[in-house]
Scaffold this motif. Sequence first.
Motif, mmCIF file in Angstrom:
data_model
loop_
_atom_site.group_PDB
_atom_site.id
_atom_site.type_symbol
_atom_site.label_atom_id
_atom_site.label_comp_id
_atom_site.label_asym_id
_atom_site.label_seq_id
_atom_site.Cartn_x
_atom_site.Cartn_y
_atom_site.Cartn_z
ATOM 1 N N ILE A 14 80.411 21.120 16.137
ATOM 2 C CA ILE A 14 81.199 22.075 16.914
ATOM 3 C C ILE A 14 82.333 22.488 15.981
ATOM 4 O O ILE A 14 83.071 21.632 15.487
ATOM 5 N N GLU A 15 82.392 23.802 15.700
ATOM 6 C CA GLU A 15 83.468 24.291 14.833
ATOM 7 C C GLU A 15 84.292 25.271 15.620
ATOM 8 O O GLU A 15 83.743 26.149 16.282
ATOM 9 N N PHE A 16 85.608 25.151 15.526
ATOM 10 C CA PHE A 16 86.412 26.149 16.224
ATOM 11 C C PHE A 16 87.382 26.839 15.272
ATOM 12 O O PHE A 16 87.971 26.209 14.398
ATOM 13 N N PHE A 17 87.495 28.143 15.469
ATOM 14 C CA PHE A 17 88.392 28.981 14.669
ATOM 15 C C PHE A 17 89.390 29.593 15.638
ATOM 16 O O PHE A 17 89.007 30.274 16.586
ATOM 17 N N MET A 18 90.675 29.312 15.396
ATOM 18 C CA MET A 18 91.730 29.813 16.289
ATOM 19 C C MET A 18 92.421 30.981 15.589
ATOM 20 O O MET A 18 93.297 30.764 14.729
ATOM 21 N N PRO A 19 92.044 32.231 15.915
ATOM 22 C CA PRO A 19 92.547 33.370 15.149
ATOM 23 C C PRO A 19 94.068 33.517 15.196
ATOM 24 O O PRO A 19 94.660 34.056 14.256
ATOM 25 N N ASP A 20 94.717 33.029 16.257
ATOM 26 C CA ASP A 20 96.165 33.251 16.384
ATOM 27 C C ASP A 20 97.016 32.124 15.819
ATOM 28 O O ASP A 20 98.235 32.156 15.933
ATOM 29 N N LEU A 21 96.374 31.108 15.256
ATOM 30 C CA LEU A 21 97.165 29.979 14.751
ATOM 31 C C LEU A 21 97.243 30.061 13.226
ATOM 32 O O LEU A 21 96.208 30.118 12.557
ATOM 33 N N ALA A 22 98.486 30.052 12.696
ATOM 34 C CA ALA A 22 98.653 30.077 11.234
ATOM 35 C C ALA A 22 98.009 28.810 10.672
ATOM 36 O O ALA A 22 98.064 27.744 11.302
ATOM 37 N N TYR A 23 97.424 28.905 9.488
ATOM 38 C CA TYR A 23 96.666 27.778 8.936
ATOM 39 C C TYR A 23 97.517 26.515 8.769
ATOM 40 O O TYR A 23 98.631 26.563 8.315
ATOM 41 N N ARG A 24 96.955 25.408 9.182
ATOM 42 C CA ARG A 24 97.521 24.100 8.846
ATOM 43 C C ARG A 24 96.402 23.062 8.891
ATOM 44 O O ARG A 24 95.362 23.285 9.516
ATOM 45 N N GLU A 25 96.634 21.952 8.205
ATOM 46 C CA GLU A 25 95.603 20.895 8.169
ATOM 47 C C GLU A 25 95.472 20.281 9.560
ATOM 48 O O GLU A 25 96.484 19.911 10.172
ATOM 49 N N LEU A 26 94.250 20.190 10.032
ATOM 50 C CA LEU A 26 94.058 19.651 11.384
ATOM 51 C C LEU A 26 93.057 18.494 11.378
ATOM 52 O O LEU A 26 92.320 18.314 12.319
ATOM 53 N N TYR A 27 93.010 17.756 10.289
ATOM 54 C CA TYR A 27 92.001 16.696 10.233
ATOM 55 C C TYR A 27 92.422 15.476 11.038
ATOM 56 O O TYR A 27 93.600 15.173 11.152
ATOM 57 N N ASN A 28 91.408 14.809 11.578
ATOM 58 C CA ASN A 28 91.641 13.518 12.236
ATOM 59 C C ASN A 28 92.498 13.610 13.494
ATOM 60 O O ASN A 28 93.211 12.684 13.823
ATOM 61 N N GLN A 29 92.437 14.761 14.156
ATOM 62 C CA GLN A 29 93.185 14.912 15.407
ATOM 63 C C GLN A 29 92.204 15.103 16.532
ATOM 64 O O GLN A 29 91.170 15.748 16.358
ATOM 65 N N ARG A 30 92.546 14.568 17.696
ATOM 66 C CA ARG A 30 91.625 14.685 18.825
ATOM 67 C C ARG A 30 91.863 15.992 19.588
ATOM 68 O O ARG A 30 92.994 16.328 19.913
ATOM 69 N N PHE A 31 90.753 16.701 19.825
ATOM 70 C CA PHE A 31 90.828 17.984 20.530
ATOM 71 C C PHE A 31 89.894 17.997 21.727
ATOM 72 O O PHE A 31 88.851 17.331 21.728
#
Length: 331
Positions: free
Chosen positions: A256-273
């Motif tokens: 499952i891959e998600f792309f959030m067009p309105d969020l400025a890039y930042r590292e999001l590894y190892n976080q629960r979503f």
Amino acid sequence: MKLLKNHLLPVKGKIIALGFFDGVHSGHRAVLRAASQEAKKRNKLLEVITFYPHPRNFITRSRVVKYLTPYSQKFLLFKSFFPESTLRFWRFDNRLRLLSPGEFIDILDRIYRPSVVFVGANYRFGFQASGNTFFLKEELNKRGIEVEIVPPVKFGDTVISSSLIRFFLEQGLVEKANSALGYPFFIIGKTRPGARIGQKLGFPTGNIYPPSQKKLPRAGVYAGVVESWDQEIRQPALVYCGTKPSVLNKGKRRVIEFFMPDLAYRELYNQRFLVYLWRFLRPEITFPSLSELKQQILRDTEHLKQYLHQYPAVVNYHLNVTNWRCNSSWY
Ligand SMILES: Cc1cc2nc3c(=O)[nH]c(=O)nc-3n(C[C@H](O)[C@H](O)[C@H](O)COP(=O)(O)O)c2cc1C
Ligand SMILES: Nc1ncnc2c1ncn2[C@@H]1O[C@H](COP(=O)(O)OP(=O)(O)OP(=O)(O)O)[C@@H](O)[C@H]1O
């Protein structure tokens, strides 16, 4: 909300509800609401007796039935919808499988001795699901135990069931699945590093690898909303579900891959979503080049915007299940 794995502890005098409850869908919640109201009225506790694994998986010695809600997620939903109840897991093994309807009732009576038993009209039990609600009521009434049979909740003309919702998801009919569930279908997971190709193409993504027993919808792209565990992020997202055939020709691991067009890039590894799915936008495509994939994702982003323009409220939907840190071995 309590969780018990020992089904042999007595529950004497309590109100119980019986069933597998995968997805805790609108039909299940009608049974559970009725049971919960009765428990409050009588000042008793509600105990929900469910099973693991799914009987069909045990009988076929396989994992043919993928879960809408693996155990931990089922527990999250119970905690959210019926916080005062106890969820008790009864291991589905050969002993349980071979019980005749009469023997099953004996055990209910002897071990649990409830005051009222709640089931839906389509409830089946005992060897080869040969017991029905008429038999259950007749036999338990003889022993002074009340049985309440809740009328079926339907989607159009069809009785809602976990199997129906799985079918909707397989077809990409996520809006129908959501109506039958009574909440948006969701996936929970921790983000893991990908190949960073998306980032280079201008669409960084969070990658989640759901457990193999989780039911996933038809491969393709969905309009969704993503919520971080700490609630810091709540963003509309394009959610891709598939095996990335354009970049990977071996190793068909579902992602499952998600792309959030309105969020400025930042590292999001190892976080629960928590990823909610709201609408199917298109099927998965095997692109001959990454630039074609990029062009398509730009078009998908437009479709996501159009969807949000029509249904802005989806961004604020919150299921209130994220405040419990579950043991990841339960996913
Ligand atoms: C909105 C979106 C749509 C996608 N659609 C497809 C697709 O139709 N076919 C495909 O093979 N991969 C698709 N992908 C997956 C991409 O191949 C993947 O994001 C890209 O290769 C980057 O992977 P990485 O995160 O490992 O770097 C999609 C990804 C996103 C975010
Ligand atoms: N649509 C419904 N309306 C009312 N009660 C229901 C409905 N669906 C299930 N129930 C009841 O909820 C309990 C749990 O249902 P269970 O998970 O065993 O079956 P199901 O949702 O029909 O799924 P399956 O597709 O696996 O048969 C049972 O008591 C069942 O009768």
